[in-house]
Design a protein around this motif. Structure first.
Motif, short mmCIF file in Angstrom:
data_model
loop_
_atom_site.label_atom_id
_atom_site.label_comp_id
_atom_site.label_asym_id
_atom_site.label_seq_id
_atom_site.Cartn_x
_atom_site.Cartn_y
_atom_site.Cartn_z
N ALA A 1 0.82 -1.22 0.00
CA ALA A 1 0.00 0.00 0.00
C ALA A 1 0.85 1.26 0.00
N VAL A 2 2.14 1.13 0.28
CA VAL A 2 3.02 2.30 0.23
C VAL A 2 3.48 2.49 -1.21
N LYS A 3 2.88 3.45 -1.89
CA LYS A 3 3.08 3.61 -3.32
C LYS A 3 4.31 4.44 -3.66
N SER B 1 -9.22 5.65 0.73
CA SER B 1 -8.78 6.69 -0.20
C SER B 1 -7.27 6.88 -0.08
N PRO B 2 -6.64 7.41 -1.13
CA PRO B 2 -5.20 7.67 -1.02
C PRO B 2 -4.93 8.64 0.13
N MET B 3 -3.86 8.41 0.85
CA MET B 3 -3.48 9.25 1.99
C MET B 3 -2.00 9.52 1.91
N LYS B 4 -1.57 10.49 2.68
CA LYS B 4 -0.15 10.71 2.86
C LYS B 4 0.20 10.49 4.32
N ALA B 5 1.43 10.09 4.55
CA ALA B 5 1.92 10.01 5.92
C ALA B 5 3.24 10.74 6.00
N HIS B 6 3.46 11.40 7.12
CA HIS B 6 4.74 12.06 7.39
C HIS B 6 5.41 11.34 8.56
N VAL B 7 6.67 11.02 8.40
CA VAL B 7 7.41 10.39 9.48
C VAL B 7 8.68 11.19 9.77
N TRP B 8 8.86 11.53 11.05
CA TRP B 8 10.09 12.20 11.49
C TRP B 8 10.93 11.20 12.24
N VAL B 9 12.22 11.12 11.90
CA VAL B 9 13.15 10.26 12.64
C VAL B 9 14.30 11.14 13.13
N MET B 10 14.45 11.20 14.43
CA MET B 10 15.48 12.09 15.01
C MET B 10 16.44 11.29 15.89
N PRO B 11 17.71 11.73 15.97
CA PRO B 11 18.60 11.10 16.95
C PRO B 11 18.03 11.32 18.35
N LYS B 12 18.13 10.30 19.19
CA LYS B 12 17.65 10.43 20.56
C LYS B 12 18.38 11.57 21.28
N ARG B 13 17.71 12.15 22.25
CA ARG B 13 18.27 13.27 23.01
C ARG B 13 19.64 12.92 23.61
N ASP C 1 21.89 25.62 19.03
CA ASP C 1 21.97 24.17 18.91
C ASP C 1 21.22 23.73 17.65
N VAL C 2 21.75 22.71 16.97
CA VAL C 2 21.09 22.16 15.79
C VAL C 2 21.05 20.65 15.92
N ARG C 3 19.89 20.07 15.69
CA ARG C 3 19.77 18.61 15.61
C ARG C 3 19.26 18.28 14.21
N GLN C 4 19.89 17.29 13.58
CA GLN C 4 19.45 16.91 12.24
C GLN C 4 18.81 15.54 12.25
N GLY C 5 17.66 15.45 11.62
CA GLY C 5 16.97 14.16 11.51
C GLY C 5 16.51 13.93 10.09
N LYS C 6 15.71 12.89 9.93
CA LYS C 6 15.18 12.54 8.61
C LYS C 6 13.68 12.77 8.58
N PHE C 7 13.19 13.08 7.41
CA PHE C 7 11.76 13.31 7.23
C PHE C 7 11.31 12.52 6.01
N PHE C 8 10.26 11.72 6.16
CA PHE C 8 9.77 10.89 5.06
C PHE C 8 8.33 11.28 4.74
N VAL C 9 8.04 11.35 3.44
CA VAL C 9 6.66 11.52 2.99
C VAL C 9 6.27 10.24 2.27
N LEU C 10 5.24 9.56 2.77
CA LEU C 10 4.80 8.30 2.16
C LEU C 10 3.43 8.50 1.52
N ASN C 11 3.29 8.08 0.29
CA ASN C 11 1.97 8.04 -0.34
C ASN C 11 1.37 6.67 -0.14
N LEU C 12 0.18 6.63 0.44
CA LEU C 12 -0.46 5.35 0.77
C LEU C 12 -1.72 5.19 -0.05
N ASP C 13 -1.99 3.95 -0.46
CA ASP C 13 -3.24 3.68 -1.16
C ASP C 13 -3.64 2.24 -0.88
N GLY C 14 -4.75 2.04 -0.23
CA GLY C 14 -5.21 0.69 0.05
C GLY C 14 -5.44 0.41 1.53
#
Lengths: 93, 93
Positions: free
Chosen positions: A45-47, B12-24, B48-61
Protein backbone atom coordinates in the motif's frame (compact mmCIF):
# COMPACT_ATOMS: atom_id res chain seq x y z
CA UNK A 1 -1.31 45.21 21.68
CA UNK A 2 0.67 43.82 24.60
CA UNK A 3 1.46 40.63 22.66
CA UNK A 4 2.66 42.52 19.61
CA UNK A 5 5.10 44.59 21.72
CA UNK A 6 6.37 41.48 23.45
CA UNK A 7 6.74 39.92 20.02
CA UNK A 8 9.00 42.71 18.85
CA UNK A 9 11.07 43.51 21.93
CA UNK A 10 11.53 40.41 24.01
CA UNK A 11 14.07 37.93 22.71
CA UNK A 12 13.03 34.72 24.39
CA UNK A 13 14.50 31.34 23.40
CA UNK A 14 12.67 29.81 20.43
CA UNK A 15 12.82 26.72 18.35
CA UNK A 16 12.70 26.52 14.57
CA UNK A 17 11.88 23.53 12.41
CA UNK A 18 13.26 23.32 8.87
CA UNK A 19 12.23 20.72 6.29
CA UNK A 20 14.48 20.19 3.26
CA UNK A 21 13.10 17.93 0.54
CA UNK A 22 14.28 16.90 -2.91
CA UNK A 23 12.38 18.92 -5.54
CA UNK A 24 9.43 17.17 -7.14
CA UNK A 25 11.35 17.00 -10.45
CA UNK A 26 14.40 15.37 -8.86
CA UNK A 27 14.80 11.61 -8.52
CA UNK A 28 15.06 10.41 -4.93
CA UNK A 29 17.04 7.14 -4.95
CA UNK A 30 16.95 6.79 -1.14
CA UNK A 31 13.18 7.12 -1.13
CA UNK A 32 12.88 4.64 -4.00
CA UNK A 33 15.07 2.12 -2.21
CA UNK A 34 12.86 2.36 0.88
CA UNK A 35 9.70 2.01 -1.21
CA UNK A 36 11.06 -1.15 -2.87
CA UNK A 37 12.12 -2.57 0.48
CA UNK A 38 8.66 -1.92 1.95
CA UNK A 39 7.00 -3.47 -1.07
CA UNK A 40 9.17 -6.57 -0.62
CA UNK A 41 8.20 -6.74 3.05
CA UNK A 42 4.51 -6.82 2.12
CA UNK A 43 3.64 -3.16 2.53
CA UNK A 44 2.30 -2.85 -1.02
CA UNK A 45 0.00 0.00 0.00
CA UNK A 46 3.02 2.30 0.23
CA UNK A 47 3.08 3.61 -3.32
CA UNK A 48 5.81 6.23 -3.05
CA UNK A 49 8.41 7.41 -0.55
CA UNK A 50 10.34 10.70 -0.58
CA UNK A 51 13.13 11.22 1.91
CA UNK A 52 14.22 14.62 3.12
CA UNK A 53 16.00 16.25 6.03
CA UNK A 54 14.54 17.77 9.15
CA UNK A 55 16.38 20.25 11.37
CA UNK A 56 15.51 21.48 14.84
CA UNK A 57 17.29 24.73 15.70
CA UNK A 58 17.40 26.27 19.17
CA UNK A 59 17.50 30.05 18.86
CA UNK A 60 18.32 32.63 21.51
CA UNK A 61 18.82 36.33 20.80
CA UNK A 62 16.36 37.04 18.00
CA UNK A 63 12.83 38.33 18.20
CA UNK A 64 10.20 36.68 16.04
CA UNK A 65 10.61 38.96 13.02
CA UNK A 66 14.39 38.75 13.06
CA UNK A 67 14.22 34.98 13.39
CA UNK A 68 11.89 34.84 10.40
CA UNK A 69 14.35 36.85 8.30
CA UNK A 70 17.49 35.01 9.44
CA UNK A 71 15.91 31.58 9.03
CA UNK A 72 15.00 32.41 5.46
CA UNK A 73 18.70 33.13 4.84
CA UNK A 74 19.99 30.12 6.80
CA UNK A 75 17.61 27.77 5.01
CA UNK A 76 18.52 29.19 1.61
CA UNK A 77 22.27 29.56 2.05
CA UNK A 78 23.28 26.76 4.40
CA UNK A 79 20.70 24.01 4.75
CA UNK A 80 19.37 23.72 1.22
CA UNK A 81 20.98 22.99 -2.14
CA UNK A 82 18.56 25.09 -4.18
CA UNK A 83 19.45 23.32 -7.43
CA UNK A 84 17.88 20.07 -6.29
CA UNK A 85 16.10 20.80 -2.98
CA UNK A 86 13.34 22.97 -1.59
CA UNK A 87 12.75 24.09 1.99
CA UNK A 88 10.03 25.09 4.40
CA UNK A 89 10.41 26.32 7.96
CA UNK A 90 8.34 27.25 10.98
CA UNK A 91 9.18 29.10 14.16
CA UNK A 92 7.91 27.61 17.40
CA UNK A 93 7.75 30.28 20.13
CA UNK B 1 -21.54 8.94 12.31
CA UNK B 2 -21.22 9.30 8.56
CA UNK B 3 -17.58 10.39 8.88
CA UNK B 4 -16.68 7.54 11.17
CA UNK B 5 -18.08 4.98 8.68
CA UNK B 6 -16.22 6.61 5.83
CA UNK B 7 -13.15 6.54 8.03
CA UNK B 8 -13.37 2.81 8.48
CA UNK B 9 -14.53 1.59 5.10
CA UNK B 10 -13.29 3.85 2.36
CA UNK B 11 -9.63 3.38 1.42
CA UNK B 12 -8.78 6.69 -0.20
CA UNK B 13 -5.20 7.67 -1.02
CA UNK B 14 -3.48 9.25 1.99
CA UNK B 15 -0.15 10.71 2.86
CA UNK B 16 1.92 10.01 5.92
CA UNK B 17 4.74 12.06 7.39
CA UNK B 18 7.41 10.39 9.48
CA UNK B 19 10.09 12.20 11.49
CA UNK B 20 13.15 10.26 12.64
CA UNK B 21 15.48 12.09 15.01
CA UNK B 22 18.60 11.10 16.95
CA UNK B 23 17.65 10.43 20.56
CA UNK B 24 18.27 13.27 23.01
CA UNK B 25 21.05 11.23 24.64
CA UNK B 26 22.86 10.58 21.35
CA UNK B 27 25.49 12.92 19.93
CA UNK B 28 24.56 14.45 16.57
CA UNK B 29 27.82 15.26 14.74
CA UNK B 30 26.00 16.50 11.60
CA UNK B 31 23.94 18.90 13.66
CA UNK B 32 27.01 20.08 15.55
CA UNK B 33 28.90 20.71 12.33
CA UNK B 34 26.03 22.83 11.04
CA UNK B 35 25.82 24.75 14.32
CA UNK B 36 29.56 25.52 14.17
CA UNK B 37 29.31 26.57 10.54
CA UNK B 38 26.39 28.89 11.31
CA UNK B 39 28.24 30.36 14.28
CA UNK B 40 31.23 31.07 12.02
CA UNK B 41 28.92 32.75 9.48
CA UNK B 42 27.69 35.16 12.14
CA UNK B 43 24.49 33.37 13.19
CA UNK B 44 25.50 33.24 16.86
CA UNK B 45 21.86 33.15 17.95
CA UNK B 46 21.62 29.54 16.74
CA UNK B 47 22.61 27.76 19.92
CA UNK B 48 21.97 24.17 18.91
CA UNK B 49 21.09 22.16 15.79
CA UNK B 50 19.77 18.61 15.61
CA UNK B 51 19.45 16.91 12.24
CA UNK B 52 16.97 14.16 11.51
CA UNK B 53 15.18 12.54 8.61
CA UNK B 54 11.76 13.31 7.23
CA UNK B 55 9.77 10.89 5.06
CA UNK B 56 6.66 11.52 2.99
CA UNK B 57 4.80 8.30 2.16
CA UNK B 58 1.97 8.04 -0.34
CA UNK B 59 -0.46 5.35 0.77
CA UNK B 60 -3.24 3.68 -1.16
CA UNK B 61 -5.21 0.69 0.05
CA UNK B 62 -5.42 1.21 3.80
CA UNK B 63 -8.14 2.84 5.83
CA UNK B 64 -7.14 5.26 8.57
CA UNK B 65 -6.95 2.69 11.38
CA UNK B 66 -4.96 0.21 9.30
CA UNK B 67 -2.60 2.96 8.18
CA UNK B 68 -2.05 3.94 11.81
CA UNK B 69 -1.16 0.36 12.71
CA UNK B 70 1.04 -0.31 9.68
CA UNK B 71 2.89 2.99 10.00
CA UNK B 72 3.73 2.21 13.59
CA UNK B 73 5.37 -0.99 12.33
CA UNK B 74 7.07 0.60 9.32
CA UNK B 75 8.48 3.40 11.45
CA UNK B 76 9.74 0.98 14.07
CA UNK B 77 11.07 -1.78 11.84
CA UNK B 78 12.27 -0.02 8.71
CA UNK B 79 12.73 3.71 9.10
CA UNK B 80 14.16 3.98 12.61
CA UNK B 81 17.20 2.52 14.30
CA UNK B 82 15.64 2.29 17.76
CA UNK B 83 19.01 2.07 19.48
CA UNK B 84 19.92 5.64 18.58
CA UNK B 85 16.83 7.19 17.00
CA UNK B 86 13.22 7.98 17.88
CA UNK B 87 10.26 8.53 15.54
CA UNK B 88 6.98 10.34 15.26
CA UNK B 89 4.42 10.11 12.47
CA UNK B 90 1.17 11.67 11.34
CA UNK B 91 -1.37 10.61 8.76
CA UNK B 92 -2.66 13.31 6.41
CA UNK B 93 -6.03 12.30 4.91
Amino acid sequence: MKTSIAHQCYNSPMKAHVWVMPKRTVLDPQGQTIQHALSGLGYAAVKDVRQGKFFVLNLDGWNHDEAQKQLERISKEVLTNLVIEEYRFEIVD
